[in-house]
Design a protein around this motif. Structure first.
Motif, PDB file in Angstrom:
ATOM      1  N   GLY A  56       9.394  27.773  45.355  1.00  0.00           N
ATOM      2  CA  GLY A  56       9.859  26.996  44.153  1.00  0.00           C
ATOM      3  C   GLY A  56       8.634  26.416  43.355  1.00  0.00           C
ATOM      4  N   VAL A  57       9.062  26.110  42.207  1.00  0.00           N
ATOM      5  CA  VAL A  57       8.040  25.256  41.282  1.00  0.00           C
ATOM      6  C   VAL A  57       8.705  24.048  40.966  1.00  0.00           C
ATOM      7  CG1 VAL A  57       6.652  25.124  39.145  1.00  0.00           C
ATOM      8  CG2 VAL A  57       6.528  27.205  40.450  1.00  0.00           C
ATOM      9  N   TYR A  75       3.634  23.857  43.388  1.00  0.00           N
ATOM     10  CA  TYR A  75       3.857  25.042  43.779  1.00  0.00           C
ATOM     11  C   TYR A  75       4.607  24.879  45.458  1.00  0.00           C
ATOM     12  CZ  TYR A  75       4.278  30.128  45.310  1.00  0.00           C
ATOM     13  OH  TYR A  75       4.588  31.385  45.856  1.00  0.00           O
ATOM     14  N   SER A  76       5.826  25.139  45.869  1.00  0.00           N
ATOM     15  CA  SER A  76       6.350  24.799  47.073  1.00  0.00           C
ATOM     16  C   SER A  76       6.670  26.037  47.814  1.00  0.00           C
ATOM     17  CB  SER A  76       7.523  23.697  46.868  1.00  0.00           C
ATOM     18  OG  SER A  76       7.089  22.629  46.240  1.00  0.00           O
ATOM     19  N   ALA A 111      -2.297  35.367  47.763  1.00  0.00           N
ATOM     20  CA  ALA A 111      -1.340  35.672  46.929  1.00  0.00           C
ATOM     21  C   ALA A 111      -0.586  34.188  46.624  1.00  0.00           C
ATOM     22  CB  ALA A 111      -0.407  36.701  47.269  1.00  0.00           C
ATOM     23  N   ALA A 112      -0.614  33.427  47.481  1.00  0.00           N
ATOM     24  CA  ALA A 112       0.326  32.090  47.150  1.00  0.00           C
ATOM     25  C   ALA A 112      -0.605  31.324  46.254  1.00  0.00           C
ATOM     26  CB  ALA A 112       0.262  31.473  48.816  1.00  0.00           C
ATOM     27  N   SER A 123      -0.886  21.476  42.341  1.00  0.00           N
ATOM     28  CA  SER A 123      -1.028  21.546  43.845  1.00  0.00           C
ATOM     29  C   SER A 123      -0.203  22.505  44.233  1.00  0.00           C
ATOM     30  CB  SER A 123      -0.339  20.035  44.190  1.00  0.00           C
ATOM     31  OG  SER A 123      -0.948  18.910  43.491  1.00  0.00           O
ATOM     32  N   ILE A 124      -0.172  22.730  45.621  1.00  0.00           N
ATOM     33  CA  ILE A 124       0.500  23.559  46.526  1.00  0.00           C
ATOM     34  C   ILE A 124       1.073  22.704  47.667  1.00  0.00           C
ATOM     35  CG2 ILE A 124      -1.531  24.613  47.893  1.00  0.00           C
ATOM     36  CD1 ILE A 124      -0.169  27.151  48.169  1.00  0.00           C
ATOM     37  N   ALA A 125       2.122  22.815  47.927  1.00  0.00           N
ATOM     38  CA  ALA A 125       2.966  21.981  48.986  1.00  0.00           C
ATOM     39  C   ALA A 125       3.631  22.938  50.001  1.00  0.00           C
ATOM     40  CB  ALA A 125       4.011  21.071  48.476  1.00  0.00           C
ATOM     41  N   TRP A 126       3.576  22.611  51.167  1.00  0.00           N
ATOM     42  CA  TRP A 126       4.266  23.311  52.375  1.00  0.00           C
ATOM     43  C   TRP A 126       5.304  22.390  52.817  1.00  0.00           C
ATOM     44  CZ3 TRP A 126      -0.938  23.084  51.943  1.00  0.00           C
ATOM     45  CH2 TRP A 126      -1.757  24.359  51.569  1.00  0.00           C
TER      46      TRP A 126
END
Length: 335
Positions: A56-57, A75-76, A111-112, A123-126
């Motif tokens: 998800g965003v 970006y999650s 790709a992520a 940002s990107i979140a896990w």
């Protein structure tokens, strides 16, 4: 995607995993507590590398991170598996799942990163499930993200080993840690875990300069006593820092705790007042619309700096030097 795991030792055909505090000793053909690591002929493999169950965003405030580039998008990604079995888990359907039991799509690290850029995320979140359960994937992804000037975030229960933290930590920009309670009894009975490792990991993150925010879900009759609240606030104020944002959130009946009533509003108000009285600069209340619990105020003069309505933000009234425009106090925030 299957990939040989890191942080394990071979012991007489068994695999001793050292990713999280459970430190499972896994026999051939078996999996660890998290259900994501399997001993195959004496070698340990992670089964969910790149296996994404949730994508998800999101607004950064949803993590929740209120002092890390407020108003930006993240970006999650989530996978499957967890090292806790919380009776109130909001995402139990993926936390206790295996890669075979639910649908996942494969999104490899590069790709992520590209997707995060395409969605104009800062940002990107896990998140969604415990990110430590795909440690190898998040390390590889975080290294790529840093090269692309993309911030990296863990939304975590904090129950990893120090060895895991030492591997992912240098590649993490921010973390929200879910500090579930302040008694070992609560952790044992509700989460099937222990308290001290979580406290130690919070301190480690703070000491290493990772942007840190802490969330505490207040569950009536379980972790809402005055002693519980005092203990949590004392830990935050004395062992961490007065400037670290603290989020108290309201519990609603869910999963195996459907018989527990929602958190009374007065308990949330009390917790926030106690934390403020102890000197905590930024104390928030979540899951309680209309309570004015998510706005950011200057800790020195009380000036409204950021007004939040759900995930919507009003103007950010903080100058370019990160100071309150009214009194000049330095605000602890990244903008």
């Amino acid at each position: 995607m299957k990939k040989e795991a890191i942080l394990y030792k071979k012991i007489d055909g068994k695999a001793h995993c050292n990713v999280c505090q459970r430190k499972c000793l896994i026999s051939p053909g078996n999996r660890g507590f998290c259900l994501t690591r399997e001993n195959q002929d004496g070698n340990l493999y992670t089964l969910n590398y790149g296996a994404v169950s949730s994508e998800g965003v999101d607004p950064i405030e949803k993590k929740p991170l209120f002092h890390f580039y407020p108003g930006s998008m993240v970006y999650s990604l989530g996978s499957v598996g967890c090292n806790l079995t919380c009776k109130h888990c909001q995402n139990w359907n993926i936390a206790r799942a295996t890669v075979e039991s639910i649908y996942t799509q494969e999104i490899v690290p590069d790709a992520a990163i590209k997707r995060a850029q395409e969605y104009n995320c800062k940002s990107i979140a896990w998140t969604y499930n415990e990110p430590t359960m795909w440690l190898e994937y998040t390390i590889d992804s975080a290294k790529l993200a840093q090269k692309e000037n993309l911030n990296t975030i863990y939304v975590t229960n904090g129950y990893m080993t120090q060895e895991s933290l030492e591997l992912i930590g240098p590649h993490l920009d921010a973390a929200n840690v879910d500090l579930k309670g302040m008694s070992d009894k609560f952790y044992r009975e509700i989460c099937n875990a222990r308290l001290n490792p979580v406290l130690e990991n919070i301190m480690w993150m703070y000491d290493k300069g990772i942007h840190l925010e802490v969330t505490n879900l207040i569950i009536p009759g379980y972790n809402d006593s005055e002693e519980d609240l005092k203990s949590l606030i004392k830990f935050m104020a004395e062992e961490i820092g007065l400037e670290v944002p603290l989020h108290f959130t309201r519990f609603f009946p869910h999963y195996k705790m459907e018989n527990v009533a929602p958190t009374p509003i007065e308990i949330l108000i009390k917790a926030r007042k106690m934390a403020r009285d102890a000197g905590m600069r930024y104390v928030y209340v979540g899951n309680a619309p209309g309570l004015d619990g998510e706005n950011t105020y200057c800790y020195n003069c009380g000036q409204l700096l950021i007004e939040r309505n759900g995930y919507g933000l009003g103007p950010i009234r903080i100058d370019e030097n990160k100071k309150c425009p009214e009194c000049g106090a330095k605000i602890d925030i990244k903008i």
